[in-house]
Write a protein that holds these residues in place. Structure first.
Motif, short mmCIF file in Angstrom:
data_model
loop_
_atom_site.label_atom_id
_atom_site.label_comp_id
_atom_site.label_asym_id
_atom_site.label_seq_id
_atom_site.Cartn_x
_atom_site.Cartn_y
_atom_site.Cartn_z
N MET A 48 0.84 -1.19 0.00
CA MET A 48 0.00 0.00 0.00
C MET A 48 0.88 1.24 0.00
O MET A 48 1.87 1.29 0.69
CB MET A 48 -0.85 0.03 1.27
CG MET A 48 -2.14 -0.68 1.17
SD MET A 48 -3.17 -0.31 2.61
CE MET A 48 -3.98 -1.86 2.76
N LYS A 49 0.45 2.22 -0.74
CA LYS A 49 1.15 3.50 -0.74
C LYS A 49 0.63 4.35 0.43
O LYS A 49 -0.40 4.05 1.02
CB LYS A 49 0.89 4.23 -2.06
CG LYS A 49 1.45 3.51 -3.27
CD LYS A 49 1.09 4.23 -4.53
CE LYS A 49 -0.17 3.59 -5.03
NZ LYS A 49 -0.71 3.88 -6.25
N ILE A 50 1.36 5.43 0.75
CA ILE A 50 0.99 6.29 1.88
C ILE A 50 -0.46 6.75 1.77
O ILE A 50 -1.21 6.70 2.73
CB ILE A 50 1.93 7.51 1.99
CG1 ILE A 50 3.34 7.08 2.39
CG2 ILE A 50 1.41 8.52 2.99
CD1 ILE A 50 3.51 6.71 3.84
N GLY A 51 -0.87 7.20 0.60
CA GLY A 51 -2.26 7.64 0.43
C GLY A 51 -3.24 6.53 0.69
O GLY A 51 -4.30 6.73 1.27
N ASP A 52 -2.89 5.32 0.25
CA ASP A 52 -3.74 4.15 0.49
C ASP A 52 -3.80 3.81 1.97
O ASP A 52 -4.85 3.44 2.48
CB ASP A 52 -3.22 2.94 -0.29
CG ASP A 52 -3.28 3.15 -1.80
OD1 ASP A 52 -4.11 3.95 -2.27
OD2 ASP A 52 -2.48 2.50 -2.50
N VAL A 53 -2.65 3.93 2.65
CA VAL A 53 -2.60 3.64 4.09
C VAL A 53 -3.48 4.62 4.84
O VAL A 53 -4.25 4.23 5.72
CB VAL A 53 -1.14 3.68 4.61
CG1 VAL A 53 -1.09 3.60 6.12
CG2 VAL A 53 -0.32 2.55 3.99
N ALA A 54 -3.41 5.89 4.48
CA ALA A 54 -4.26 6.90 5.13
C ALA A 54 -5.73 6.61 4.89
O ALA A 54 -6.56 6.71 5.81
CB ALA A 54 -3.89 8.29 4.63
N LYS A 55 -6.06 6.21 3.68
CA LYS A 55 -7.45 5.88 3.33
C LYS A 55 -7.93 4.64 4.11
O LYS A 55 -9.06 4.59 4.60
CB LYS A 55 -7.50 5.61 1.82
CG LYS A 55 -8.83 5.67 1.17
CD LYS A 55 -8.62 5.57 -0.34
CE LYS A 55 -9.91 5.34 -1.07
NZ LYS A 55 -9.72 5.22 -2.52
N PHE A 56 -7.05 3.65 4.23
CA PHE A 56 -7.39 2.43 4.97
C PHE A 56 -7.55 2.72 6.46
O PHE A 56 -8.48 2.22 7.10
CB PHE A 56 -6.32 1.37 4.74
CG PHE A 56 -6.61 0.04 5.38
CD1 PHE A 56 -7.83 -0.59 5.21
CD2 PHE A 56 -5.64 -0.60 6.13
CE1 PHE A 56 -8.09 -1.82 5.79
CE2 PHE A 56 -5.90 -1.82 6.72
CZ PHE A 56 -7.13 -2.44 6.55
N LEU A 57 -6.69 3.56 7.01
CA LEU A 57 -6.80 3.94 8.41
C LEU A 57 -8.11 4.69 8.66
O LEU A 57 -8.81 4.41 9.64
CB LEU A 57 -5.60 4.80 8.82
CG LEU A 57 -5.60 5.32 10.25
CD1 LEU A 57 -5.67 4.17 11.25
CD2 LEU A 57 -4.36 6.17 10.50
N GLU A 58 -8.46 5.59 7.77
CA GLU A 58 -9.72 6.32 7.89
C GLU A 58 -10.91 5.36 7.85
O GLU A 58 -11.87 5.49 8.61
CB GLU A 58 -9.82 7.34 6.75
CG GLU A 58 -11.05 8.21 6.80
CD GLU A 58 -11.08 9.19 5.64
OE1 GLU A 58 -12.14 9.26 4.97
OE2 GLU A 58 -10.06 9.86 5.39
N PHE A 59 -10.84 4.38 6.95
CA PHE A 59 -11.89 3.35 6.87
C PHE A 59 -12.02 2.61 8.20
O PHE A 59 -13.11 2.42 8.71
CB PHE A 59 -11.57 2.37 5.74
CG PHE A 59 -12.27 1.05 5.88
CD1 PHE A 59 -13.59 0.90 5.52
CD2 PHE A 59 -11.59 -0.04 6.41
CE1 PHE A 59 -14.24 -0.31 5.68
CE2 PHE A 59 -12.24 -1.26 6.56
CZ PHE A 59 -13.56 -1.39 6.20
N GLN A 60 -10.88 2.19 8.77
CA GLN A 60 -10.94 1.44 10.02
C GLN A 60 -11.49 2.30 11.16
O GLN A 60 -12.25 1.80 12.00
CB GLN A 60 -9.55 0.91 10.39
CG GLN A 60 -9.16 -0.27 9.55
CD GLN A 60 -7.98 -1.02 10.15
OE1 GLN A 60 -7.02 -0.42 10.63
NE2 GLN A 60 -8.06 -2.33 10.11
N GLN A 61 -11.14 3.56 11.19
CA GLN A 61 -11.68 4.46 12.21
C GLN A 61 -13.19 4.58 12.08
O GLN A 61 -13.91 4.56 13.08
CB GLN A 61 -11.01 5.84 12.11
CG GLN A 61 -9.56 5.81 12.53
CD GLN A 61 -8.83 7.10 12.21
OE1 GLN A 61 -9.09 7.73 11.18
NE2 GLN A 61 -7.90 7.47 13.06
#
Length: 159
Positions: A1-14
């Motif tokens: 995952m790229k940084i943008g993808d990681v941020a998006k995934f973290l937001e999803f989990q939150q």
């Protein structure tokens, strides 16, 4: 995952943490530092695990993670966590994630899948049983939530 993808995934989990009491973390416990979260994901990939993502219109709507131990005696086992956003449930997303997971497991020499589920999470229990998981035991007082203890089923599936 790229940084943008990681941020998006973290937001999803939150968001998922806010929508359900069936995830392990309370919303305030979720790690929100992107580099640390990215390192956790990299460690999982390095040990042979994976994260499968379900998207609709560029939005993450579900995921299934499979973590493996680097230890040789148990490297054939993957421990699973799955989550689907509330408004996207009952649309076959969980089933598709498990189908993709089965292919991944066969390709990566994983012969056992395991997970835990709260005994009162009936929709998840039904999904797991439909996908071949069997209850192997019960963990009494496993989760403490809303001022009471909840048991969990320990479930497994042989590939």
């Amino acid at each position: 995952m790229k940084i943008g993808d990681v941020a998006k995934f973290l937001e999803f989990q939150q968001q998922l943490d806010l929508e359900t009491n069936f995830m392990l973390l309370y919303p305030e416990e979720r790690q929100t530092v992107i580099p640390k979260f990215e390192q956790q994901l990299q460690n999982m990939y390095q040990d042979g695990g994976t994260v499968l993502i379900a998207q609709q219109q560029q939005q993450i709507v579900g995921y299934l993670s499979a973590e493996r131990s680097p230890l040789k005696k148990i490297h054939h086992v993957a421990y699973l966590v799955i989550g689907v956003r509330k408004k996207f449930r009952h649309q076959g997303i969980g089933k598709k994630l498990f189908t993709a997971l089965n292919s991944w497991a066969q390709t990566n020499q994983v012969s056992r899948l395991e997970l835990t589920v709260m005994v009162n999470n009936y929709p998840a229990l039904h999904l797991y049983q439909q996908n071949g998981f069997k209850i192997e035991g019960i963990k009494q007082n496993s989760i403490y939530q809303n001022d009471h203890y909840v048991a969990e089923y320990y479930m497994g599936k042989i590939i």
